[in-house]
Scaffold this motif. Structure first.
Motif, PDB file in Angstrom:
ATOM      1  N   ALA A  63      23.808  69.097  25.197  1.00 54.93           N
ATOM      2  CA  ALA A  63      22.392  69.235  24.882  1.00 54.93           C
ATOM      3  C   ALA A  63      22.034  68.495  23.605  1.00 54.93           C
ATOM      4  N   GLU A  64      23.009  68.274  22.736  1.00 60.58           N
ATOM      5  CA  GLU A  64      22.779  67.559  21.478  1.00 60.58           C
ATOM      6  C   GLU A  64      23.998  66.720  21.142  1.00 60.58           C
ATOM      7  N   MET A  65      23.776  65.510  20.648  1.00 59.98           N
ATOM      8  CA  MET A  65      24.849  64.654  20.155  1.00 59.98           C
ATOM      9  C   MET A  65      24.451  64.148  18.779  1.00 59.98           C
ATOM     10  N   ARG A  66      25.460  63.973  17.915  1.00 61.59           N
ATOM     11  CA  ARG A  66      25.198  63.556  16.540  1.00 61.59           C
ATOM     12  C   ARG A  66      25.719  62.155  16.273  1.00 61.59           C
ATOM     13  N   GLN A  67      24.921  61.404  15.532  1.00 62.22           N
ATOM     14  CA  GLN A  67      25.319  60.133  14.951  1.00 62.22           C
ATOM     15  C   GLN A  67      25.314  60.308  13.437  1.00 62.22           C
ATOM     16  N   PRO A  68      25.926  59.399  12.680  1.00 63.15           N
ATOM     17  CA  PRO A  68      25.886  59.537  11.226  1.00 63.15           C
ATOM     18  C   PRO A  68      24.476  59.621  10.651  1.00 63.15           C
ATOM     19  N   ALA A  69      23.497  58.929  11.271  1.00 59.69           N
ATOM     20  CA  ALA A  69      22.151  58.889  10.705  1.00 59.69           C
ATOM     21  C   ALA A  69      21.090  59.497  11.612  1.00 59.69           C
ATOM     22  N   SER A  70      21.496  60.175  12.686  1.00 59.94           N
ATOM     23  CA  SER A  70      20.507  60.732  13.604  1.00 59.94           C
ATOM     24  C   SER A  70      21.125  61.830  14.450  1.00 59.94           C
ATOM     25  N   ARG A  71      20.258  62.553  15.116  1.00 63.47           N
ATOM     26  CA  ARG A  71      20.716  63.462  16.161  1.00 63.47           C
ATOM     27  C   ARG A  71      19.975  63.149  17.439  1.00 63.47           C
ATOM     28  N   TRP A  72      20.661  63.351  18.565  1.00 66.38           N
ATOM     29  CA  TRP A  72      20.103  63.069  19.871  1.00 66.38           C
ATOM     30  C   TRP A  72      19.946  64.385  20.641  1.00 66.38           C
ATOM     31  N   LEU A  73      18.772  64.611  21.210  1.00 64.97           N
ATOM     32  CA  LEU A  73      18.494  65.827  21.963  1.00 64.97           C
ATOM     33  C   LEU A  73      18.207  65.473  23.418  1.00 64.97           C
ATOM     34  N   ALA A  74      18.931  66.086  24.338  1.00 72.07           N
ATOM     35  CA  ALA A  74      18.804  65.770  25.759  1.00 72.07           C
ATOM     36  C   ALA A  74      17.411  66.144  26.274  1.00 72.07           C
ATOM     37  N   VAL A  75      16.821  65.228  27.055  1.00 72.39           N
ATOM     38  CA  VAL A  75      15.513  65.458  27.682  1.00 72.39           C
ATOM     39  C   VAL A  75      15.562  64.878  29.089  1.00 72.39           C
ATOM     40  N   PRO A  76      14.646  65.284  29.983  1.00 69.42           N
ATOM     41  CA  PRO A  76      14.578  64.661  31.316  1.00 69.42           C
ATOM     42  C   PRO A  76      13.861  63.321  31.251  1.00 69.42           C
ATOM     43  N   TYR A  77      13.986  62.544  32.315  1.00 70.35           N
ATOM     44  CA  TYR A  77      13.296  61.253  32.374  1.00 70.35           C
ATOM     45  C   TYR A  77      11.774  61.404  32.374  1.00 70.35           C
ATOM     46  N   THR A  78      11.290  62.546  32.778  1.00 74.04           N
ATOM     47  CA  THR A  78       9.846  62.768  32.765  1.00 74.04           C
ATOM     48  C   THR A  78       9.294  62.814  31.340  1.00 74.04           C
ATOM     49  N   ALA A  79      10.152  62.935  30.332  1.00 72.07           N
ATOM     50  CA  ALA A  79       9.711  62.928  28.929  1.00 72.07           C
ATOM     51  C   ALA A  79       9.538  61.519  28.389  1.00 72.07           C
ATOM     52  N   LEU A  80       9.962  60.506  29.144  1.00 72.83           N
ATOM     53  CA  LEU A  80       9.876  59.113  28.705  1.00 72.83           C
ATOM     54  C   LEU A  80       8.540  58.523  29.156  1.00 72.83           C
ATOM     55  N   PRO A  81       7.585  58.307  28.256  1.00 71.90           N
ATOM     56  CA  PRO A  81       6.261  57.811  28.671  1.00 71.90           C
ATOM     57  C   PRO A  81       6.345  56.423  29.279  1.00 71.90           C
ATOM     58  N   GLY A  82       5.805  56.271  30.486  1.00 69.51           N
ATOM     59  CA  GLY A  82       5.780  54.976  31.150  1.00 69.51           C
ATOM     60  C   GLY A  82       7.047  54.610  31.884  1.00 69.51           C
ATOM     61  N   TRP A  83       7.992  55.527  32.014  1.00 73.31           N
ATOM     62  CA  TRP A  83       9.298  55.205  32.603  1.00 73.31           C
ATOM     63  C   TRP A  83       9.179  54.580  33.988  1.00 73.31           C
ATOM     64  N   GLN A  84       8.283  55.072  34.809  1.00 68.95           N
ATOM     65  CA  GLN A  84       8.193  54.594  36.193  1.00 68.95           C
ATOM     66  C   GLN A  84       7.559  53.208  36.300  1.00 68.95           C
ATOM     67  N   GLN A  85       6.892  52.736  35.251  1.00 68.30           N
ATOM     68  CA  GLN A  85       6.148  51.479  35.345  1.00 68.30           C
ATOM     69  C   GLN A  85       6.938  50.256  34.874  1.00 68.30           C
ATOM     70  N   ASP A  86       8.064  50.436  34.220  1.00 68.75           N
ATOM     71  CA  ASP A  86       8.770  49.297  33.643  1.00 68.75           C
ATOM     72  C   ASP A  86       9.478  48.472  34.716  1.00 68.75           C
ATOM     73  N   ASP A  87       9.279  47.146  34.670  1.00 71.21           N
ATOM     74  CA  ASP A  87      10.010  46.218  35.542  1.00 71.21           C
ATOM     75  C   ASP A  87      11.335  45.909  34.860  1.00 71.21           C
ATOM     76  N   LEU A  88      12.433  46.319  35.457  1.00 71.28           N
ATOM     77  CA  LEU A  88      13.731  46.289  34.785  1.00 71.28           C
ATOM     78  C   LEU A  88      14.510  44.995  34.979  1.00 71.28           C
TER      79      LEU A  88
END
Length: 415
Positions: A63-88
Motif C-alpha cells: 500500500a506504501e513504498m518509500r524512496q529516499p526523497a518521497s513516499r508512494w501511495l497505491a491508488v487505482p488507475y481511475t485516480a489518474l486524470p486523463g488515463w484513458q485518453q493518452d495515445d501510448l
C-alpha cells in the motif's frame, strides 16, 4: 512497507541544463504561477469505471513504498486524470529505450515486464494500455516532510528542449559568432577566460584560435545553446553541403553562471512579468547597442564536441525522427515522453503519469512519460523537467512551462 533503491545517477551536463532555460529567463511563464504553498493541483475529473477490465480499480502489492526523497501511495488507475485518453504509441518508444538500460537494482522486477512489453511495440494503444493496467500498479508520489507537507502531492514542472541552429563551418556573412571546442589549455588555467575576455582580449582570443566548430549568426542563439548544454545544428560546409550534427557539452570555462533575465529585472529594464523569452527578445530589439553588454553579464562559456548525424539533401529540413540527446539514464530522450527527475524520489527508468497544464493553450497536459534524466536544480519529491523535443514549438513551450504538478509512478505488480 517496501524500500526501492534507485540507481546511482551519473552527473551529466545535459541534465544540469534542465532548469537552465528557466534561470536564463528568470521567470519562464506569464503570468507567474502561484507559490507552491498556494498552488492548486490540476483538476481531477471523475471517471466512470469501464467494465472491460478489473485492473482499472484493483490494487496489488504494498500500500506504501518509500524512496529516499518521497513516499508512494497505491491508488487505482481511475485516480489518474486523463488515463484513458493518452495515445501510448510514442511512450512505447521511450519505454523500450529505458528497458535497454535497466539497472541491476531494478532488473528483478522490470526484466519480465520489459520482455513482455517488447511484444506489443506495434499493438494498438488500447492493448498497450490494458497491458500496463494488468502489469503495473500506480502510486501517487508525495513529499515526506518539509514546506510541501500542506500539499504533499503537489509540486512543480518546468520544461527544456534541444535547440536547432543554422550555422556555417567558416565565418562568413552574418555567421560570425563561434561555437568552440575545448581549448588546449582549458585545464591549465582555472578559471578560464570570461565571456567578455574571450570577445575582447587578444591573448584570450588566441587561446581559442582554430577551435571553432562552426559559426552562428545570433549571439543569443549561441548563449541559449550553452545554457541548454546540447543542441542540433545544420552546418553549411564550404562546398555547400549541409551537415546535420549534434553539438554536445564538452566543458566550460569554470566561471559562474549568471542569469541575464535576472540582471534585466534588477536593473529595472523589464518587470518580472516580462521575464520570458518574448519579453527579453523585445528588449533586445529595442536596445541593439546593449545586447553585447547584456550577454557579458553571464561570464560562463560552454565548449562543445560535434557528433555528425547525417548529410541533408537539398531542400530538406531537420529530421525530427533522429533520436534525442542522451539523458542521465544513458538513453536517448524522447520529445514529449521523457522527464528529468530527482532520482532520490523516482528511480531512472520508471514510468510516470504526469498531470499539469499546457503552457501555451492552457489545456490539461496529462500523459505517460519515462524518468530518464536529472539535473542539479531538479530536486524534490514531486518535481519534473519536461523534455519537449527539438524545434521552435519545443522552444516556446519549454520557455513558458512553470506550473503546479502531480505525479504517479507505475511499478510492477506482485503477480
Amino acid at each position: 512497507m517496501m524500500t526501492i533503491s534507485p540507481a546511482h545517477p551519473r552527473a551529466r551536463f545535459f541534465g544540469l541544463a534542465a532548469l537552465a532555460l528557466t534561470a536564463f529567463l528568470s521567470a519562464c511563464t506569464s503570468p507567474r504561477p502561484p507559490s507552491m504553498g498556494a498552488a492548486q493541483p490540476p483538476a481531477m475529473p471523475s471517471q466512470s469505471v469501464a467494465a472491460q477490465d478489473p485492473s482499472l480499480t484493483q490494487l496489488s502489492g504494498p500500500a506504501e513504498m518509500r524512496q529516499p526523497a518521497s513516499r508512494w501511495l497505491a491508488v487505482p488507475y481511475t485516480a489518474l486524470p486523463g488515463w484513458q485518453q493518452d495515445d501510448l504509441s510514442q511512450f512505447w518508444t521511450a519505454l523500450q529505450a529505458s528497458c535497454g538500460r535497466v539497472s541491476r537494482a531494478m532488473a528483478p522486477v522490470w526484466t519480465p515486464v520489459c520482455r513482455d512489453a517488447a511484444r506489443l511495440n506495434n499493438a494498438p494503444a488500447d492493448q498497450q494500455r490494458l497491458f500496463l493496467q494488468r502489469r503495473l500498479q500506480p502510486y501517487r508520489i508525495e513529499a515526506v516532510s518539509g514546506a510541501a507537507a500542506a500539499q504533499p502531492d503537489v509540486g512543480l514542472v518546468t520544461g527544456y528542449y534541444e535547440p536547432i541552429l543554422h550555422a556555417s563551418r567558416l565565418p562568413q556573412g552574418d555567421f560570425r559568432v563561434p561555437l568552440w571546442r575545448p581549448p588546449a589549455d582549458l585545464k591549465t588555467r582555472v578559471p578560464y577566460w570570461t565571456r567578455q575576455q574571450l570577445d575582447t582580449l587578444p591573448q584570450a582570443q588566441a587561446s581559442v584560435a582554430g577551435q571553432a566548430i562552426a559559426y552562428v549568426a545570433d549571439p543569443v542563439e549561441a548563449l541559449i545553446l550553452q545554457i541548454q548544454g546540447s543542441g542540433r545544428a545544420i552546418i553549411t560546409e564550404p562546398d555547400g553541403r549541409r551537415i546535420y550534427s549534434r553539438l554536445k557539452f564538452a566543458g566550460h570555462n569554470g566561471q559562474p553562471y549568471r542569469s541575464v533575465g535576472t540582471w534585466l529585472i534588477q536593473n529595472g529594464q523589464i518587470t518580472p512579468a516580462q521575464a520570458n523569452w518574448p519579453g527579453i527578445s523585445d528588449w533586445m530589439q529595442r536596445n541593439p547597442d546593449r545586447v553585447q553588454s547584456l550577454l557579458w553579464q553571464n561570464p560562463r562559456v560552454v565548449f562543445f564536441q560535434e557528433e555528425k548525424m547525417a548529410e541533408l539533401p537539398p531542400g530538406a529540413d531537420a529530421d525530427h525522427d533522429i533520436p534525442g540527446p542522451v539523458g542521465a539514464q544513458g538513453v536517448p530522450l524522447t520529445g514529449g515522453r521523457s522527464i528529468a527527475v530527482d532520482p532520490g524520489s523516482i528511480p531512472y527508468g520508471t514510468p510516470v503519469w504526469l498531470s499539469t497544464t499546457e503552457p501555451i493553450n492552457l489545456q490539461p497536459l496529462q500523459r505517460l512519460v519515462m524518468a530518464q534524466d536529472t539535473g542539479t536544480a531538479i530536486r524534490g519529491a514531486v518535481r519534473a523537467d519536461y523534455f519537449w523535443g527539438a524545434g521552435q514549438r519545443a522552444e516556446q513551450a519549454a520557455g513558458r512551462l512553470k506550473a503546479p504538478l502531480r505525479l504517479w509512478a507505475l511499478w510492477p505488480r506482485q503477480l
